[in-house]
Write a protein that holds these residues in place. Structure first.
Motif, PDB file in Angstrom:
ATOM      1  N   VAL A   1     -30.139   9.143 -22.083  1.00 40.34           N
ATOM      2  CA  VAL A   1     -31.243   8.946 -23.020  1.00 40.34           C
ATOM      3  C   VAL A   1     -30.907   7.818 -23.982  1.00 40.34           C
ATOM      4  N   THR A   2     -31.945   7.201 -24.512  1.00 40.92           N
ATOM      5  CA  THR A   2     -31.735   6.060 -25.401  1.00 40.92           C
ATOM      6  C   THR A   2     -32.398   6.219 -26.759  1.00 40.92           C
ATOM      7  N   SER A   3     -33.343   7.134 -26.896  1.00 41.52           N
ATOM      8  CA  SER A   3     -34.070   7.251 -28.161  1.00 41.52           C
ATOM      9  C   SER A   3     -33.521   8.394 -29.005  1.00 41.52           C
ATOM     10  N   ALA A   4     -33.880   8.368 -30.277  1.00 38.96           N
ATOM     11  CA  ALA A   4     -33.292   9.301 -31.239  1.00 38.96           C
ATOM     12  C   ALA A   4     -33.710  10.742 -30.998  1.00 38.96           C
ATOM     13  N   ALA A   5     -34.956  10.973 -30.574  1.00 44.49           N
ATOM     14  CA  ALA A   5     -35.440  12.351 -30.440  1.00 44.49           C
ATOM     15  C   ALA A   5     -34.632  13.152 -29.423  1.00 44.49           C
ATOM     16  N   PRO A   6     -34.498  12.693 -28.160  1.00 49.50           N
ATOM     17  CA  PRO A   6     -33.688  13.478 -27.228  1.00 49.50           C
ATOM     18  C   PRO A   6     -32.216  13.514 -27.608  1.00 49.50           C
ATOM     19  N   ARG A   7     -31.702  12.444 -28.210  1.00 50.27           N
ATOM     20  CA  ARG A   7     -30.295  12.464 -28.638  1.00 50.27           C
ATOM     21  C   ARG A   7     -30.058  13.566 -29.659  1.00 50.27           C
TER      22      ARG A   7
ATOM     23  N   PRO B   1     -35.717  21.563 -40.809  1.00 50.04           N
ATOM     24  CA  PRO B   1     -34.865  20.425 -41.193  1.00 50.04           C
ATOM     25  C   PRO B   1     -33.901  19.967 -40.109  1.00 50.04           C
ATOM     26  N   ALA B   2     -33.367  20.893 -39.304  1.00 43.73           N
ATOM     27  CA  ALA B   2     -32.362  20.521 -38.307  1.00 43.73           C
ATOM     28  C   ALA B   2     -32.897  19.544 -37.269  1.00 43.73           C
ATOM     29  N   TYR B   3     -34.211  19.468 -37.109  1.00 42.33           N
ATOM     30  CA  TYR B   3     -34.780  18.515 -36.153  1.00 42.33           C
ATOM     31  C   TYR B   3     -34.772  17.087 -36.685  1.00 42.33           C
ATOM     32  N   GLU B   4     -34.598  16.923 -37.969  1.00 43.68           N
ATOM     33  CA  GLU B   4     -34.588  15.593 -38.591  1.00 43.68           C
ATOM     34  C   GLU B   4     -35.809  14.763 -38.176  1.00 43.68           C
ATOM     35  N   GLY B   5     -36.969  15.419 -38.133  1.00 45.21           N
ATOM     36  CA  GLY B   5     -38.214  14.725 -37.820  1.00 45.21           C
ATOM     37  C   GLY B   5     -38.565  14.661 -36.353  1.00 45.21           C
ATOM     38  N   HIS B   6     -37.721  15.193 -35.473  1.00 45.76           N
ATOM     39  CA  HIS B   6     -37.956  15.074 -34.031  1.00 45.76           C
ATOM     40  C   HIS B   6     -38.540  16.352 -33.433  1.00 45.76           C
ATOM     41  N   HIS B   7     -39.357  17.044 -34.194  1.00 40.37           N
ATOM     42  CA  HIS B   7     -39.993  18.270 -33.715  1.00 40.37           C
ATOM     43  C   HIS B   7     -41.265  17.987 -32.931  1.00 40.37           C
ATOM     44  N   GLU B   8     -41.811  16.781 -33.081  1.00 34.30           N
ATOM     45  CA  GLU B   8     -43.052  16.409 -32.410  1.00 34.30           C
ATOM     46  C   GLU B   8     -42.931  14.998 -31.866  1.00 34.30           C
ATOM     47  N   HIS B   9     -43.838  14.666 -30.974  1.00 33.21           N
ATOM     48  CA  HIS B   9     -43.979  13.282 -30.519  1.00 33.21           C
ATOM     49  C   HIS B   9     -45.393  12.824 -30.831  1.00 33.21           C
ATOM     50  N   VAL B  10     -45.507  11.714 -31.539  1.00 32.70           N
ATOM     51  CA  VAL B  10     -46.807  11.120 -31.849  1.00 32.70           C
ATOM     52  C   VAL B  10     -46.784   9.681 -31.350  1.00 32.70           C
ATOM     53  N   PRO B  11     -47.613   9.343 -30.370  1.00 30.28           N
ATOM     54  CA  PRO B  11     -47.618   7.973 -29.852  1.00 30.28           C
ATOM     55  C   PRO B  11     -48.197   7.012 -30.888  1.00 30.28           C
TER      56      PRO B  11
ATOM     57  N   ARG C   1     -39.650  15.720 -23.167  1.00 34.01           N
ATOM     58  CA  ARG C   1     -38.670  15.892 -24.241  1.00 34.01           C
ATOM     59  C   ARG C   1     -37.460  14.984 -24.074  1.00 34.01           C
ATOM     60  N   PHE C   2     -37.015  14.777 -22.823  1.00 34.19           N
ATOM     61  CA  PHE C   2     -35.738  14.091 -22.603  1.00 34.19           C
ATOM     62  C   PHE C   2     -35.848  12.812 -21.787  1.00 34.19           C
ATOM     63  N   GLY C   3     -36.985  12.563 -21.167  1.00 30.56           N
ATOM     64  CA  GLY C   3     -37.144  11.363 -20.361  1.00 30.56           C
ATOM     65  C   GLY C   3     -36.738  11.586 -18.917  1.00 30.56           C
ATOM     66  N   ASP C   4     -37.271  10.756 -18.029  1.00 33.68           N
ATOM     67  CA  ASP C   4     -37.112  10.961 -16.592  1.00 33.68           C
ATOM     68  C   ASP C   4     -35.653  11.001 -16.146  1.00 33.68           C
ATOM     69  N   ARG C   5     -34.824  10.121 -16.674  1.00 31.03           N
ATOM     70  CA  ARG C   5     -33.450  10.007 -16.175  1.00 31.03           C
ATOM     71  C   ARG C   5     -32.621  11.242 -16.500  1.00 31.03           C
ATOM     72  N   ALA C   6     -32.947  11.933 -17.572  1.00 28.40           N
ATOM     73  CA  ALA C   6     -32.161  13.104 -17.980  1.00 28.40           C
ATOM     74  C   ALA C   6     -32.620  14.390 -17.304  1.00 28.40           C
ATOM     75  N   VAL C   7     -33.731  14.352 -16.579  1.00 29.84           N
ATOM     76  CA  VAL C   7     -34.308  15.584 -16.034  1.00 29.84           C
ATOM     77  C   VAL C   7     -33.362  16.320 -15.087  1.00 29.84           C
ATOM     78  N   PRO C   8     -32.707  15.666 -14.104  1.00 34.22           N
ATOM     79  CA  PRO C   8     -31.829  16.428 -13.205  1.00 34.22           C
ATOM     80  C   PRO C   8     -30.734  17.196 -13.946  1.00 34.22           C
ATOM     81  N   ALA C   9     -30.095  16.553 -14.913  1.00 37.45           N
ATOM     82  CA  ALA C   9     -29.037  17.231 -15.668  1.00 37.45           C
ATOM     83  C   ALA C   9     -29.606  18.376 -16.492  1.00 37.45           C
TER      84      ALA C   9
END
Length: 751
Positions: free
Chosen positions: A558-564, A178-188, A512-520
């Motif tokens: 990040v801009t999308s709900a999953a990495p947030r 439940p804590a993932y609120e649906g963001h446990h997977e990515h489905v294109p 999981r987090f997108g290119d821009r977040a990778v260095p951090a």
């Protein structure tokens, strides 16, 4: 598909990068598959197979056989619908005239919606691909007409389906807790899907790829289905749940047996049980005649005692035919009693007497069940030659007091050298299966962010060099998000020990987090590589503070709900870790230490259902301090934690101790509640206080949803004639429908 996956729109560039992450983790060459070649470079002939276009189905899902085949076919259909919005026809096909040896089931995608058939030549081709491969190996053979998904054993069709879905861009990050609120997977998402020609066969590096429930504080009947679902998607094959942990009746196999048998059965997963404690089957209180030597183990040298133990285990297993491995472990103690050691010389020799007798009896009476022993504590080294372990027995090697500053085989890590030597000795003397029981997520770490990724990779290489047969580690849903990447890495290495952990991390971070977040995020994982057992609170506090800053930086990228969502949880975990360190840094016996303990307790309780921390015994000790300890086997504390995770919501009060002056001013108490299942609840509470203690108000209502808890401030005072001493104030919680939640107690210290 048991759990609704998260659907996102992915750009083509992102799709290629993400495919490299999890497909690579499973040993598939994602880019090569897109180009229509195998992992070894041989061309797969034919054009792409059209699955859906223009909102219409262009193919059918076919299946045959036992094991996981039927479930695998339904999973393929449901995920393809999630990707395309189109539901493909699903049909069973007749048994093939000549299925390849070892193949118990298959799934196929066939062009057209009218069905189809799987040709004998394609099945023969699959047999050629799988010849000589171990159990769980699978193959994907496809062209523009038919894509066959099959393999060796009950799990292989399901593994093949998930490999194909990874090719289509699906990513299986975590269980659907439940804590993932649906963001446990990515489905294109795409309206048009065509799968390229493919010819690929994949084989596991090890045969024992396990996940343990261990103490089971947060494992519930609701959390087990998504956990087993994730296991199958990540090619694990065995789930281990204790018969009765510590003999307390709290974490016990029979409480979850029905759900385990159902969920493991349809996926073809093995079930393993047993665990620490011969006394779970032969308790001293019921059989004092078998403990004349005093314990902790029964009188192994007494034939009647040994027969009684073996008989009870066999009866238990006979009544539970779903179990395939039994862990015949002694009690979790530092040493066996002197009379047993005098008779056999070492604890390992004595353990062999029990294990070998059980293995021999099971070989006759229940030949489908394997016995496992543990190399741990006083039994970490192998027995003498005359007590050699039965070659059919599985040995689980548990280097409990190792450290994680370097891999197990690194001679520069002095604490690990004895364990490496013992492991080599086991490999030399035991011809049967030898696997690792690892502690990459430890209870004594109190959910601290610990990610020793280089050590894990080094361990895998060292153990592969010794020819080990598997690995397992335990988990808790309560802090899964904290260890998400560790769990994924260990599962990937169990399948492919040659995996490049750095590349795996890079792929994970991009996906999981997108290119821009990778260095951090790379800085975050580097800062949290430290073993808390070998570094002081000051160094850890500095590292965790910098790690939190890195997470906040990543959150800004990040801009999308999953990495947030995941970053929000990891920041919360860092804040709990920093509060933990403030306890270690505070001066002894002062107000600063009391405040640090109170803060830590409150943060753990507020976040216990957010996937990042667990209120286990070590956490309980941490916030209570040395003057408020409870034994490790305190059944009441453990049961309250288990019941909290099994409930829809829970409450507590902050602080846990109130100092009241008789006739003095009222003291503030915050009554709080949290949402355990993330569906939203209205929680009603009532306070019951001893005579002379007044709680105002004495009842109230709290509304919680997701990570948003609720709190109500109350005033507590003691009358002038109140009895001095410590007294409990009980807070009862329930939902509007009458569902009772776990009560919470506050200690009123009246002076």
């Amino acid at each position: 598909m048991n759990d609704s996956p998260r659907t996102d729109t992915t750009s083509p560039a992102e799709g290629v990068r993400r495919r490299g992450f999890l497909v690579g983790a499973a040993g598939l060459a994602g880019a090569a598959l897109v180009a229509g070649t195998t992992a070894t470079g041989a061309a797969a002939s034919g054009g792409p197979l059209r699955v859906a276009s223009g909102g219409r189905a262009r193919a059918s899902v076919l299946w045959w056989g036992g094991g996981s085949a039927r479930f695998a076919a339904a999973e393929l259909r449901d995920y393809l619908r999630a990707i395309t919005g189109v539901r493909l026809p699903l049909r069973a096909v007749p048994a093939p005239a000549a299925a390849p040896e070892g193949v118990t089931g298959l799934v196929a995608l066939h062009t057209g919606t009218g069905g189809g058939r799987i040709t004998a030549s394609r099945l023969a081709d699959a047999g050629h691909e799988l010849a000589g491969a171990p159990e769980d190996s699978f193959t994907l053979l496809g062209d523009a007409t038919c894509l066959l998904l099959t393999g060796l054993g009950d799990r292989a069709p399901l593994y093949a389906v998930y490999a194909l879905l990874e090719l289509a861009g699906v990513r299986f990050f975590a269980p659907a807790f439940p804590a993932y609120e649906g963001h446990h997977e990515h489905v294109p998402a795409t309206r048009d899907l065509a799968l390229p020609a493919v010819r690929h066969t994949d084989r596991p590096a090890t045969g024992l790829r396990r996940q343990y429930a261990e103490e089971g504080f947060s494992h519930t009947a609701a959390s087990l289905p998504p956990l087993l679902d994730w296991m199958a998607k990540n090619r694990l094959n065995t789930f281990v749940y204790p018969t009765d942990y510590l003999g307390l009746g709290v974490t016990a196999y029979d409480k979850v047996r029905d759900v385990l048998a159902r969920e493991a059965g349809k996926r073809g997963l093995r079930i393993e049980t047993g665990g620490h404690g011969y006394d779970s089957f032969l308790p001293k209180a019921d059989h004092p005649q078998f403990y004349e030597s005093g314990g902790p183990v029964f009188d192994i040298y007494n034939p009647e005692a040994l027969d009684a133990y073996v008989g009870k285990v066999v009866a238990f297993l006979r009544e539970r035919p779903e179990i395939t491995v039994f862990d015949c472990w002694p009690p979790d103690v530092g040493a066996f009693q002197k009379p047993v050691l005098d008779r056999y010389g070492t604890a390992s020799n004595a353990e062999s007497v029990v294990v070998n007798e059980l293995a021999e009896v099971l070989r006759r009476e229940l030949p489908g069940v394997r016995v496992e022993r543990i190399a741990y504590a006083s039994t970490v080294r192998p027995p003498a030659a005359e007590y050699a372990s039965d070659p059919e027995v599985i040995v689980d090697f548990a280097a409990y007091s190792r450290n994680y500053d370097g891999h197990l085989g690194d001679p520069a890590i002095g604490a690990n050298v004895p364990f490496a030597d013992a492991l080599r000795a086991w490999r030399t003397t035991h011809s049967g299966p030898l696997a690792m029981y690892e502690y990459y997520r430890r209870y004594r770490w109190r959910s601290l962010p610990v990610h020793p990724l280089a050590t894990i990779a080094g361990d895998a290489a060292f153990e592969a060099g010794l020819g080990l047969d598997g690995i397992g580690m335990y988990s808790e849903p309560g802090d899964w998000i904290t260890y998400e990447h560790v769990q994924s890495l260990v599962a990937a290495l169990a399948w492919d020990s040659s995996l490049d952990a750095e590349e795996f991390l890079d792929g994970y971070l991009h996906a999981r987090f997108g290119d821009r977040a990778v260095p951090a995020m790379r800085r975050y994982y580097d800062l949290t590589r430290l073993d808390p057992d070998t570094h002081a609170a000051g160094a850890l506090s500095t590292a965790y503070g910098q790690a939190r800053a890195a997470l906040r930086e990543a959150a800004g990228q990040v801009t999308s709900a999953a990495p947030r969502t995941v970053l929000d949880r990891l920041v919360r975990n860092a804040e709990v870790a920093l509060a933990d360190m403030r306890i270690g840094l505070a001066p002894a016996d002062g107000a600063e230490l009391d405040a640090a303990r109170r803060e830590y307790r409150a943060l753990v309780h507020r976040n216990r259902f957010n996937g990042i921390c667990l209120p286990n015994m070590q956490a309980w000790w941490r916030w209570n301090g040395p003057d408020g300890q409870a034994p490790y086997d305190d059944a009441r504390i453990r049961q309250d934690v288990v019941d909290s995770y099994a409930g829809p919501a829970a409450g507590f009060a902050d602080p846990g101790v109130l100092v009241l002056e008789r006739g003095g001013d009222a003291v503030r108490l915050d009554v709080e509640a949290q949402d355990a299942d993330f569906t939203g609840h209205t929680v009603h509470w009532t306070a019951t206080a001893p005579d002379g203690v007044l709680v105002r108000p004495s009842h109230g209502t709290l509304k919680v949803r997701g990570t948003r808890g609720d709190a109500q401030r109350v005033a507590v005072s003691a009358a002038a004639d109140a009895a001095a001493g410590t007294h409990p104030v009980t807070l009862d919680f329930h939902l509007a429908d009458g569902t009772r939640l776990v009560a919470s107690q506050v200690v009123a210290d009246i002076r």
